[in-house]
Enzyme design. Sequence first.
Site, PDB file in Angstrom:
ATOM      1  CB  THR A 115      -0.942  -0.026   1.230  1.00  0.00           C
ATOM      2  OG1 THR A 115      -1.776  -1.177   1.103  1.00  0.00           O
ATOM      3  CG2 THR A 115      -1.809   1.202   1.333  1.00  0.00           C
ATOM      4  CB  SER A 130       2.364  -8.153   1.103  1.00  0.00           C
ATOM      5  OG  SER A 130       1.268  -8.046   1.949  1.00  0.00           O
ATOM      6  CB  THR A 182       0.654  -4.180   6.319  1.00  0.00           C
ATOM      7  OG1 THR A 182      -0.641  -4.050   5.725  1.00  0.00           O
ATOM      8  CG2 THR A 182       1.354  -2.847   6.341  1.00  0.00           C
ATOM      9  CG  ASP A 183      -2.646  -7.661   3.411  1.00  0.00           C
ATOM     10  OD1 ASP A 183      -2.890  -6.848   4.319  1.00  0.00           O
ATOM     11  OD2 ASP A 183      -3.292  -7.721   2.355  1.00  0.00           O
TER      12      ASP A 183
HETATM   13  N1  ASP Z   1      -3.025  -5.319   0.931  1.00  0.00           N
HETATM   14  C1  ASP Z   1      -1.849  -4.522   1.156  1.00  0.00           C
HETATM   15  C2  ASP Z   1      -0.605  -5.375   0.974  1.00  0.00           C
HETATM   16  O1  ASP Z   1      -0.247  -6.097   1.845  1.00  0.00           O
HETATM   17  C3  ASP Z   1      -1.882  -3.955   2.517  1.00  0.00           C
HETATM   18  C4  ASP Z   1      -0.744  -3.027   2.864  1.00  0.00           C
HETATM   19  O2  ASP Z   1       0.258  -2.934   2.231  1.00  0.00           O
HETATM   20  O3  ASP Z   1      -0.901  -2.349   3.884  1.00  0.00           O
HETATM   21  O4  ASP Z   1       0.018  -5.291  -0.026  1.00  0.00           O
END
Ligand code: ASP
Length: 325
Positions: free
Chosen positions: A12, A56, A89-90
Amino acid sequence: MKKVALIFTGGTIAMKVNSKLQGAVPSVTPSELISTLAEVTEYDNLEPYEFSKLPSPSITPEKMYELKKVVDQYLADDNFAGVVIVHGTDTLEETAFYLDVVSTHDKPVVLTGSMKNASDLGYDGLTNLVSAIKVVMEPQSRGKGVFVVMNYSINAACEVSKTHTLNLDTFKSFEFGPIGIIDDDDVIYFRKQIQRKAYKLKNKYNELTYLIKVYAGMTGEMIDYYVENGAKGIVIEALGRGNVPAVMMDSIRNARRKGVEVVIVSRCIGGRVLDSYGYIGGGKDLIKAGCILGGNLSGPKARILLMIAIENGYNHDALIDIFTM
Ligand code: ASP
Protein backbone atom coordinates in the site's frame (compact mmCIF):
# COMPACT_ATOMS: atom_id res chain seq x y z
CA MET A 1 27.89 8.53 6.90
CA LYS A 2 27.08 4.90 6.02
CA LYS A 3 24.44 4.22 3.41
CA VAL A 4 21.01 2.65 3.93
CA ALA A 5 19.57 0.34 1.27
CA LEU A 6 15.83 0.75 0.61
CA ILE A 7 14.54 -2.44 -0.98
CA PHE A 8 11.06 -1.98 -2.44
CA THR A 9 8.80 -5.03 -2.74
CA GLY A 10 5.49 -3.16 -3.09
CA GLY A 11 2.46 -2.78 -0.81
CA THR A 12 0.00 0.00 0.00
CA ILE A 13 2.91 2.35 0.71
CA ALA A 14 3.56 2.36 -3.08
CA MET A 15 -0.09 2.52 -4.16
CA LYS A 16 -2.58 5.19 -5.20
CA VAL A 17 -6.31 4.94 -5.89
CA ASN A 18 -7.12 4.18 -9.51
CA SER A 19 -10.34 6.03 -10.34
CA LYS A 20 -11.52 3.44 -12.88
CA LEU A 21 -11.01 0.48 -10.55
CA GLN A 22 -12.01 2.53 -7.49
CA GLY A 23 -9.33 0.79 -5.49
CA ALA A 24 -5.66 1.19 -4.59
CA VAL A 25 -3.17 -0.31 -7.04
CA PRO A 26 0.65 -0.22 -7.36
CA SER A 27 1.58 3.18 -8.84
CA VAL A 28 4.30 4.95 -6.82
CA THR A 29 7.88 4.25 -7.96
CA PRO A 30 10.82 4.03 -5.54
CA SER A 31 12.36 7.17 -7.08
CA GLU A 32 9.10 9.10 -6.55
CA LEU A 33 9.06 8.03 -2.90
CA ILE A 34 12.73 8.94 -2.46
CA SER A 35 12.27 12.37 -4.01
CA THR A 36 9.22 13.07 -1.81
CA LEU A 37 11.34 11.99 1.14
CA ALA A 38 14.14 14.35 0.02
CA GLU A 39 11.66 17.28 0.22
CA VAL A 40 11.00 16.66 3.92
CA THR A 41 14.28 15.17 5.19
CA GLU A 42 18.01 15.63 4.67
CA TYR A 43 19.00 12.05 4.00
CA ASP A 44 21.45 11.77 1.15
CA ASN A 45 22.64 8.27 2.02
CA LEU A 46 19.72 6.25 0.64
CA GLU A 47 20.14 3.67 -2.09
CA PRO A 48 16.90 2.37 -3.63
CA TYR A 49 16.51 -1.10 -5.13
CA GLU A 50 13.28 -2.17 -6.80
CA PHE A 51 12.83 -5.86 -6.00
CA SER A 52 9.15 -6.08 -7.04
CA LYS A 53 5.89 -4.12 -7.16
CA LEU A 54 3.78 -6.79 -5.50
CA PRO A 55 0.84 -6.40 -3.18
CA SER A 56 1.95 -8.60 -0.30
CA PRO A 57 -0.76 -11.29 -0.73
CA SER A 58 1.33 -12.25 -3.78
CA ILE A 59 4.60 -12.54 -1.85
CA THR A 60 5.66 -16.21 -1.76
CA PRO A 61 8.41 -18.14 0.05
CA GLU A 62 10.29 -18.07 -3.26
CA LYS A 63 10.22 -14.25 -3.13
CA MET A 64 11.41 -14.34 0.50
CA TYR A 65 14.27 -16.61 -0.56
CA GLU A 66 15.25 -14.23 -3.39
CA LEU A 67 14.88 -11.22 -1.11
CA LYS A 68 17.29 -12.72 1.44
CA LYS A 69 19.92 -13.00 -1.32
CA VAL A 70 19.52 -9.30 -2.20
CA VAL A 71 19.59 -8.29 1.49
CA ASP A 72 22.83 -10.23 2.00
CA GLN A 73 24.57 -8.36 -0.80
CA TYR A 74 23.93 -5.06 0.96
CA LEU A 75 24.78 -6.39 4.42
CA ALA A 76 28.11 -7.70 3.16
CA ASP A 77 29.02 -4.24 1.83
CA ASP A 78 30.97 -2.13 4.36
CA ASN A 79 29.45 1.06 2.96
CA PHE A 80 25.98 0.07 4.25
CA ALA A 81 24.71 0.37 7.83
CA GLY A 82 21.77 -1.92 7.10
CA VAL A 83 18.64 -2.45 5.07
CA VAL A 84 15.06 -1.16 5.02
CA ILE A 85 12.54 -3.37 3.23
CA VAL A 86 9.33 -1.72 2.04
CA HIS A 87 6.58 -4.36 2.06
CA GLY A 88 2.80 -4.73 2.02
CA THR A 89 1.47 -5.23 5.52
CA ASP A 90 -0.67 -8.33 4.87
CA THR A 91 2.19 -10.84 4.81
CA LEU A 92 4.90 -8.57 6.20
CA GLU A 93 5.22 -10.57 9.42
CA GLU A 94 5.95 -13.75 7.45
CA THR A 95 8.70 -12.19 5.33
CA ALA A 96 10.15 -10.56 8.46
CA PHE A 97 10.21 -13.87 10.34
CA TYR A 98 11.63 -15.75 7.33
CA LEU A 99 14.52 -13.25 7.19
CA ASP A 100 15.00 -13.54 10.96
CA VAL A 101 15.18 -17.35 10.86
CA VAL A 102 17.86 -17.26 8.13
CA SER A 103 19.59 -14.15 9.49
CA THR A 104 23.38 -14.41 9.61
CA HIS A 105 24.37 -10.78 10.07
CA ASP A 106 24.49 -8.29 12.93
CA LYS A 107 23.49 -5.33 10.79
CA PRO A 108 19.85 -4.26 11.18
CA VAL A 109 17.17 -5.31 8.72
CA VAL A 110 13.92 -3.35 9.14
CA LEU A 111 10.59 -4.01 7.40
CA THR A 112 8.07 -1.23 7.05
CA GLY A 113 4.99 -0.35 5.01
CA SER A 114 1.86 1.72 5.39
CA MET A 115 -1.81 1.25 6.11
CA LYS A 116 -2.90 4.23 4.01
CA ASN A 117 -2.08 4.60 0.34
CA ALA A 118 -0.48 7.71 -1.18
CA SER A 119 -3.92 9.10 -2.24
CA ASP A 120 -5.28 8.88 1.31
CA LEU A 121 -5.51 11.76 3.73
CA GLY A 122 -2.96 11.06 6.48
CA TYR A 123 -0.74 8.76 4.36
CA ASP A 124 1.59 7.08 6.87
CA GLY A 125 4.17 5.85 4.34
CA LEU A 126 6.74 8.63 4.71
CA THR A 127 6.69 8.68 8.51
CA ASN A 128 7.17 4.92 8.61
CA LEU A 129 9.97 5.07 6.07
CA VAL A 130 11.80 7.77 8.06
CA SER A 131 11.35 5.78 11.30
CA ALA A 132 12.73 2.65 9.64
CA ILE A 133 15.79 4.57 8.36
CA LYS A 134 16.42 5.96 11.87
CA VAL A 135 16.33 2.45 13.33
CA VAL A 136 18.85 1.17 10.77
CA MET A 137 21.19 4.11 11.50
CA GLU A 138 21.01 3.64 15.29
CA PRO A 139 24.13 1.72 16.47
CA GLN A 140 22.13 -0.02 19.23
CA SER A 141 20.02 -1.74 16.57
CA ARG A 142 22.86 -4.15 15.70
CA GLY A 143 22.64 -7.78 16.70
CA LYS A 144 18.94 -7.68 17.53
CA GLY A 145 17.61 -9.56 14.51
CA VAL A 146 14.95 -8.36 12.09
CA PHE A 147 12.53 -5.58 13.05
CA VAL A 148 9.09 -4.41 11.98
CA VAL A 149 8.80 -0.62 12.30
CA MET A 150 5.40 1.06 11.91
CA ASN A 151 3.58 3.85 13.69
CA TYR A 152 6.67 4.84 15.77
CA SER A 153 6.94 1.32 17.27
CA ILE A 154 9.82 -1.12 16.92
CA ASN A 155 8.70 -4.73 17.11
CA ALA A 156 10.77 -7.91 16.86
CA ALA A 157 10.03 -10.09 13.82
CA CYS A 158 9.72 -13.13 16.08
CA GLU A 159 6.99 -11.55 18.20
CA VAL A 160 4.91 -9.28 15.98
CA SER A 161 1.62 -9.79 14.11
CA LYS A 162 -0.74 -7.63 12.11
CA THR A 163 -3.70 -7.23 14.46
CA HIS A 164 -6.10 -4.80 12.78
CA THR A 165 -7.38 -4.47 9.22
CA LEU A 166 -7.47 -0.65 9.31
CA ASN A 167 -5.64 0.96 12.25
CA LEU A 168 -2.26 2.55 11.61
CA ASP A 169 -1.13 0.96 14.88
CA THR A 170 -1.78 -2.52 13.54
CA PHE A 171 1.54 -4.29 14.25
CA LYS A 172 1.59 -5.52 17.83
CA SER A 173 3.70 -7.84 19.89
CA PHE A 174 0.53 -8.87 21.62
CA GLU A 175 2.04 -10.56 24.67
CA PHE A 176 5.11 -8.49 25.34
CA GLY A 177 4.70 -5.05 23.74
CA PRO A 178 7.12 -3.27 21.39
CA ILE A 179 10.86 -3.59 22.03
CA GLY A 180 11.28 0.13 21.46
CA ILE A 181 9.99 3.35 19.97
CA ILE A 182 11.06 6.11 17.61
CA ASP A 183 10.46 9.43 19.37
CA ASP A 184 11.46 12.41 17.25
CA ASP A 185 15.17 11.82 16.56
CA ASP A 186 15.61 9.24 19.31
CA VAL A 187 15.47 5.50 18.85
CA ILE A 188 14.80 4.08 22.30
CA TYR A 189 14.96 0.39 23.19
CA PHE A 190 13.00 -0.77 26.26
CA ARG A 191 13.83 -4.44 26.36
CA LYS A 192 15.29 -7.49 24.60
CA GLN A 193 13.21 -9.75 22.38
CA ILE A 194 11.75 -12.37 24.69
CA GLN A 195 11.09 -15.08 22.13
CA ARG A 196 14.06 -14.63 19.82
CA LYS A 197 16.29 -17.55 19.04
CA ALA A 198 19.27 -16.99 16.76
CA TYR A 199 18.21 -19.81 14.41
CA LYS A 200 20.84 -19.04 11.73
CA LEU A 201 19.31 -21.60 9.34
CA LYS A 202 20.38 -21.80 5.71
CA ASN A 203 18.29 -19.93 3.17
CA LYS A 204 16.18 -22.79 1.79
CA TYR A 205 12.62 -23.96 2.34
CA ASN A 206 10.29 -26.85 1.62
CA GLU A 207 7.14 -25.76 -0.17
CA LEU A 208 5.17 -28.86 0.87
CA THR A 209 4.53 -27.41 4.31
CA TYR A 210 1.01 -26.36 5.21
CA LEU A 211 -1.05 -24.56 7.82
CA ILE A 212 -4.57 -25.41 8.92
CA LYS A 213 -6.79 -23.79 11.50
CA VAL A 214 -9.00 -25.91 13.76
CA TYR A 215 -12.67 -25.04 14.35
CA ALA A 216 -15.46 -26.65 16.34
CA GLY A 217 -16.60 -29.78 14.53
CA MET A 218 -13.52 -30.03 12.28
CA THR A 219 -12.59 -33.46 10.92
CA GLY A 220 -9.29 -34.78 9.59
CA GLU A 221 -10.10 -34.33 5.88
CA MET A 222 -7.68 -31.47 5.27
CA ILE A 223 -4.87 -33.39 6.94
CA ASP A 224 -5.65 -36.50 4.81
CA TYR A 225 -5.66 -34.33 1.70
CA TYR A 226 -2.26 -32.80 2.40
CA VAL A 227 -0.73 -36.15 3.40
CA GLU A 228 -2.03 -37.81 0.21
CA ASN A 229 -0.51 -34.96 -1.79
CA GLY A 230 2.99 -35.41 -0.39
CA ALA A 231 3.08 -33.01 2.56
CA LYS A 232 6.35 -32.94 4.48
CA GLY A 233 5.05 -30.82 7.33
CA ILE A 234 1.74 -29.52 8.66
CA VAL A 235 1.23 -26.82 11.26
CA ILE A 236 -2.08 -27.10 13.10
CA GLU A 237 -3.46 -23.96 14.72
CA ALA A 238 -5.19 -25.92 17.43
CA LEU A 239 -7.73 -24.86 20.05
CA GLY A 240 -6.83 -23.19 23.35
CA ARG A 241 -3.86 -24.77 25.12
CA GLY A 242 -3.20 -26.97 22.05
CA ASN A 243 -6.10 -29.43 21.63
CA VAL A 244 -8.02 -30.78 18.63
CA PRO A 245 -11.37 -32.58 18.20
CA ALA A 246 -11.01 -36.31 18.93
CA VAL A 247 -12.18 -37.15 15.38
CA MET A 248 -9.02 -35.55 13.93
CA MET A 249 -6.68 -37.92 15.74
CA ASP A 250 -6.78 -40.82 13.24
CA SER A 251 -5.66 -38.49 10.46
CA ILE A 252 -2.93 -36.99 12.65
CA ARG A 253 -1.64 -40.46 13.63
CA ASN A 254 -1.69 -41.48 9.96
CA ALA A 255 0.29 -38.34 9.03
CA ARG A 256 2.93 -39.17 11.61
CA ARG A 257 3.12 -42.83 10.50
CA LYS A 258 3.91 -41.54 7.02
CA GLY A 259 6.69 -39.33 8.38
CA VAL A 260 4.88 -36.00 8.06
CA GLU A 261 6.01 -33.59 10.80
CA VAL A 262 3.05 -32.08 12.66
CA VAL A 263 3.54 -28.92 14.73
CA ILE A 264 0.84 -27.78 17.15
CA VAL A 265 0.34 -24.08 17.93
CA SER A 266 -2.74 -22.29 19.23
CA ARG A 267 -5.33 -20.23 17.41
CA CYS A 268 -5.44 -18.03 20.56
CA ILE A 269 -3.56 -14.78 19.99
CA GLY A 270 -1.55 -15.12 23.23
CA GLY A 271 0.05 -17.85 25.33
CA ARG A 272 1.96 -21.08 24.77
CA VAL A 273 0.65 -24.51 23.91
CA LEU A 274 1.30 -27.19 26.54
CA ASP A 275 0.25 -30.79 27.16
CA SER A 276 -2.14 -29.92 30.00
CA TYR A 277 -4.96 -32.21 28.84
CA GLY A 278 -5.10 -36.01 28.79
CA TYR A 279 -8.33 -36.61 26.82
CA ILE A 280 -8.36 -37.87 23.22
CA GLY A 281 -7.23 -34.95 21.07
CA GLY A 282 -5.70 -33.16 24.09
CA GLY A 283 -2.06 -32.07 24.25
CA LYS A 284 -0.83 -35.32 25.86
CA ASP A 285 -2.52 -37.40 23.14
CA LEU A 286 -1.00 -35.17 20.43
CA ILE A 287 2.49 -35.62 21.87
CA LYS A 288 1.93 -39.39 22.16
CA ALA A 289 0.99 -39.35 18.47
CA GLY A 290 4.36 -37.72 17.70
CA CYS A 291 3.34 -34.08 17.29
CA ILE A 292 5.67 -31.21 18.19
CA LEU A 293 4.54 -28.31 20.39
CA GLY A 294 5.32 -24.93 18.83
CA GLY A 295 5.43 -22.72 21.96
CA ASN A 296 3.71 -19.40 21.42
CA LEU A 297 4.56 -18.93 17.76
CA SER A 298 1.61 -17.90 15.60
CA GLY A 299 0.46 -20.36 12.91
CA PRO A 300 2.01 -18.40 10.00
CA LYS A 301 5.34 -18.05 11.85
CA ALA A 302 5.43 -21.75 12.86
CA ARG A 303 4.86 -22.69 9.22
CA ILE A 304 7.74 -20.46 8.09
CA LEU A 305 10.07 -22.04 10.67
CA LEU A 306 8.94 -25.58 9.78
CA MET A 307 9.36 -25.12 6.04
CA ILE A 308 12.90 -23.81 6.50
CA ALA A 309 13.96 -26.32 9.19
CA ILE A 310 12.71 -29.34 7.18
CA GLU A 311 14.72 -28.27 4.14
CA ASN A 312 17.74 -27.68 6.39
CA GLY A 313 17.56 -31.42 7.16
CA TYR A 314 16.29 -31.17 10.72
CA ASN A 315 14.99 -34.54 11.95
CA HIS A 316 12.14 -34.98 14.41
CA ASP A 317 14.27 -34.51 17.54
CA ALA A 318 16.04 -31.48 16.09
CA LEU A 319 12.65 -30.01 15.23
CA ILE A 320 11.44 -30.53 18.82
CA ASP A 321 14.55 -28.66 19.94
CA ILE A 322 14.06 -25.74 17.58
CA PHE A 323 10.37 -25.32 18.42
CA THR A 324 10.84 -25.57 22.19
CA MET A 325 10.91 -22.17 23.83
N1 ASP B 1 -3.02 -5.32 0.93
C1 ASP B 1 -1.85 -4.52 1.16
C2 ASP B 1 -0.61 -5.38 0.97
O1 ASP B 1 -0.25 -6.10 1.84
C3 ASP B 1 -1.88 -3.96 2.52
C4 ASP B 1 -0.74 -3.03 2.86
O2 ASP B 1 0.26 -2.93 2.23
O3 ASP B 1 -0.90 -2.35 3.88
O4 ASP B 1 0.02 -5.29 -0.03
